[in-house]
Scaffold this active site. Structure first.
Site, mmCIF file in Angstrom:
data_model
loop_
_atom_site.group_PDB
_atom_site.id
_atom_site.type_symbol
_atom_site.label_atom_id
_atom_site.label_comp_id
_atom_site.label_asym_id
_atom_site.label_seq_id
_atom_site.Cartn_x
_atom_site.Cartn_y
_atom_site.Cartn_z
ATOM 1 N N ALA A 273 2.753 6.756 4.818
ATOM 2 C CA ALA A 273 1.933 6.303 6.039
ATOM 3 C C ALA A 273 2.294 7.548 6.612
ATOM 4 O O ALA A 273 1.167 8.757 7.474
ATOM 5 C CB ALA A 273 2.126 5.520 6.321
ATOM 6 N N VAL B 27 2.538 -1.277 4.482
ATOM 7 C CA VAL B 27 2.022 -0.218 4.325
ATOM 8 C C VAL B 27 3.400 0.125 4.300
ATOM 9 O O VAL B 27 4.165 0.560 5.112
ATOM 10 C CB VAL B 27 1.374 -0.036 5.644
ATOM 11 N N CYS B 28 3.704 1.238 3.052
ATOM 12 C CA CYS B 28 4.856 2.351 3.379
ATOM 13 C C CYS B 28 4.939 3.090 4.200
ATOM 14 O O CYS B 28 4.213 4.272 4.567
ATOM 15 C CB CYS B 28 4.696 2.204 1.429
ATOM 16 N N ILE B 29 6.483 3.095 4.582
ATOM 17 C CA ILE B 29 6.274 4.021 5.950
ATOM 18 C C ILE B 29 6.306 5.501 5.964
ATOM 19 O O ILE B 29 5.281 6.324 6.815
ATOM 20 C CB ILE B 29 7.064 3.615 7.235
ATOM 21 N N PHE C 227 0.366 -0.887 -0.488
ATOM 22 C CA PHE C 227 -0.266 -0.029 -0.156
ATOM 23 C C PHE C 227 0.970 1.375 0.578
ATOM 24 O O PHE C 227 1.335 1.682 0.435
ATOM 25 C CB PHE C 227 -0.719 0.220 1.333
#
Lengths: 130, 96
Positions: A81, A76-78, A38
């Protein structure tokens, strides 16, 4: 065959639902999803705070159920995010924010996870836009 | 090396479809979904260019149905067929 599916759009975009239906069809067809990634606005689907209007399809909830039911690797791409306020406990503590909204089954990690998964999969399929 | 190109935006809002058609290789396929299926609406200026693709042109069935577009030159595909289509080409390029 092995798939990586990358989602660039939030849960209220038609393309997020399309990604979910593609992912469900891939598993139903006997294929493997090595990772869901994501990215960009796609990170909103992982937020536990999304409240979808009652007369709309709750795609973020369907994503969570799908990931949980099949025990998928959902990254989830940090960087994407953090800038959108999607934080797990560790990041909320690190940046002294009042709350975390990224529970299990999601995992925060870097863009390298998309690259690594793309190398190990037969197909990378991206969904974004409308 | 063949590529399945996937477009989901209306051809009347940007130049993605035109750019894609210009780059499309002889063995590449094109899948239209979302508002991109409006390109198949009979009478649209985009139809003639798309019909030259013959069997390499596909459209997501639910998006055609949702927009009441029928009698197109595209092969309508459901999600299981979309998955198989992605495997019939060497890679998938989504025009995000």
């Amino acid at each position: 065959m092995k798939f990586v599916i990358a989602v660039f759009s939030p849960g209220h975009a038609p393309s997020s639902r399309r990604a979910l239906l593609f992912a469900q069809a891939a598993l139903a067809g006997g294929h493997e999803i090595v990772r869901l990634f994501f990215y960009q606005d796609g990170v909103h689907s992982a937020s536990a705070n999304v409240v979808t209007p009652q007369d709309e399809n709750d795609v973020p909830a369907h994503w969570r159920e799908f990931v949980t039911a099949h025990q998928l690797d959902a990254v989830v791409c940090i960087a994407a995010a953090l800038r959108r306020g999607v934080l797990n406990d560790e990041e909320a503590n690190r940046y002294q924010r009042p709350a975390a909204n990224l529970p299990v089954p999601w995992e925060l990690s870097g863009l390298g996870q998309l690259h690594e998964a793309a190398q190990s999969a037969d197909r990378l399929v991206c969904f974004g836009g409308d | 090396m063949s590529t399945l190109h996937v477009i989901s935006r209306s051809p009347f809002g940007d130049n993605r479809l035109a750019s894609c058609l210009r780059l499309l290789g002889p063995h590449d396929g094109l899948l239209l979904c979302g508002d991109a299926v409006y390109a198949l609406n009979p009478g649209s200026v985009t139809v003639a260019g798309l019909n030259t693709l013959g069997p390499r042109l596909y459209a997501l069935a639910e998006d055609l149905e949702a927009r009441a577009i029928s009698d197109t030159g595209a092969t309508a595909v459901d999600y299981p067929a979309f998955v198989e289509l992605s495997l019939n080409y060497d890679k998938v390029n989504s025009w995000l």
